[in-house]
Design a protein around this motif. Structure first.
Motif, PDB file in Angstrom:
ATOM      1  N   GLN A  77      12.698   1.857   4.793  1.00  0.00           N
ATOM      2  CA  GLN A  77      11.876   0.642   4.423  1.00  0.00           C
ATOM      3  C   GLN A  77      12.915  -0.528   4.300  1.00  0.00           C
ATOM      4  N   THR A 123      15.356   3.442  11.372  1.00  0.00           N
ATOM      5  CA  THR A 123      13.882   2.504  11.746  1.00  0.00           C
ATOM      6  C   THR A 123      13.476   2.968  13.056  1.00  0.00           C
ATOM      7  N   ARG A 143       7.051  -3.199   7.690  1.00  0.00           N
ATOM      8  CA  ARG A 143       8.237  -2.714   7.173  1.00  0.00           C
ATOM      9  C   ARG A 143       8.360  -2.774   5.479  1.00  0.00           C
ATOM     10  N   GLU A 144       7.695  -3.611   5.095  1.00  0.00           N
ATOM     11  CA  GLU A 144       7.526  -4.186   3.415  1.00  0.00           C
ATOM     12  C   GLU A 144       6.485  -3.292   2.910  1.00  0.00           C
ATOM     13  N   THR A 145       5.468  -2.755   3.754  1.00  0.00           N
ATOM     14  CA  THR A 145       4.393  -2.069   2.987  1.00  0.00           C
ATOM     15  C   THR A 145       4.721  -0.951   2.137  1.00  0.00           C
ATOM     16  N   THR A 165       4.568   2.428   0.290  1.00  0.00           N
ATOM     17  CA  THR A 165       3.976   3.829   1.076  1.00  0.00           C
ATOM     18  C   THR A 165       3.472   4.233  -0.656  1.00  0.00           C
TER      19      THR A 165
END
Length: 311
Positions: free
Chosen positions: A197, A231, A303-305, A307
């Protein structure tokens, strides 16, 4: 020469036992939120570890020659005593932090270290996924040799650091009591280091101690459940390709470069380095520091969501 034990050799039975226990724990107490084990991935990690023993032995020949030359030239001597060994371990851990950090921010060094981050699993076999090109590590420890630390004592400290880090590669251990989490590198801190992340990239470089990260601004606590790997993940279990894929990517980028400045940037810049765009040209988003080539998720929102929050 100091007569110090081979801590890696003595630790192999513990490595095997702990790995079997962790595998059994997933068998009898599965956790759907954990990455767990996958047979081909674990086999690749073990194969990388066995291969690293062979290549590390070869690299030790020129490295030992350099260290011995530096040790003979310096007038300083640090005796191996009960009270100097902890100080040498502390010094080695300090320089390990900078070596580890450097191997994340310089692409040709990242080409070595990316091997250790290439698994999408995070278990005790991941600790064995070691590079075969560790010749890039030795310059970071020259100051210790120049200060009078015998090369054999440095080898002992490096082995002790490596053995310590074995147990932090697990999802089966949650957060420890706060004093331990504040001072030591723990599974929680190291899960952050292996996550892909955006907010976790290039964080928590410590080997034994996490205090270096706190001192030098690279610490991030575990708050969201990590997503492990790169990534842009590699789709191979071939140990040779795992060991060399980023060097091949560098070679391709250097061949395609249009100037010497760009060639230098492709080798010595960060893993996400991009050449400056000409005025009026469309901007190309830079990759995050731990990307191999182009990031798999290019939208920052993705990318910042989160989990899943860590309890």
């Amino acid at each position: 020469m100091p007569n110090l034990p081979d801590v890696v050799l003595w630790s192999i039975p513990a490595f095997v036992l702990l790995t079997v226990v962790e595998m059994a724990s997933y068998r009898f107490h599965p956790d759907e939120d954990s990455a767990g084990y996958e047979t081909r991935d674990a086999a690749t990690s073990i194969g990388m570890g066995l291969g690293s023993l062979v290549f590390d032995f070869l690299w030790k020949i020129p490295i030992l020659a350099v260290y011995t030359a530096v040790y003979e030239l310096t007038p300083l001597r640090v005796p191996v005593l009960w009270w100097t060994v902890p100080l040498m371990l502390l010094g080695q851990d300090f320089f390990y932090y900078w070596s580890h950090r450097g191997h994340h921010v310089v692409r040709v060094l990242w080409a070595c270290h990316v091997v250790h981050h290439s698994s999408r699993k995070f278990n005790l076999t991941t600790a064995l996924r070691q590079p075969w090109t560790s010749l890039t590590v030795w310059p970071f420890y020259v100051p210790l040799i120049a200060l009078g630390v015998h090369p054999a004592a440095l080898a002992f400290c490096s082995s002790a650091n490596l053995v310590y880090q074995f147990w932090v590669h697990t999802e089966r251990v949650g957060k420890l009591p706060r004093p331990f989490e504040y001072v030591l590198n723990t599974p929680s801190h190291h899960r952050v280091h292996h996550a892909s992340q955006g907010g976790y990239l290039d964080r928590n470089f410590g080997g034994i101690l996490i205090v270096w990260d706190r001192m030098f601004g690279s610490f991030t606590p575990e708050t969201l459940r990590p997503v492990f790997g790169l990534t842009k993940n590699i789709e191979t279990y071939n140990p040779l390709r795992v060991a060399t894929h980023e060097y091949a990517a560098i070679a391709r980028d250097v061949r395609a470069a249009t100037s010497w400045r760009e060639r230098a940037g492709r080798v010595f810049g960060g893993p996400g380095w991009q050449p400056a765009q000409a005025p009026g040209a469309a901007a190309v988003p830079a990759e995050p520091a731990t990307a191999v080539t182009a990031p798999a998720l290019t939208a920052p929102a993705l990318r910042e969501t989160p989990t899943e929050p860590i309890a």
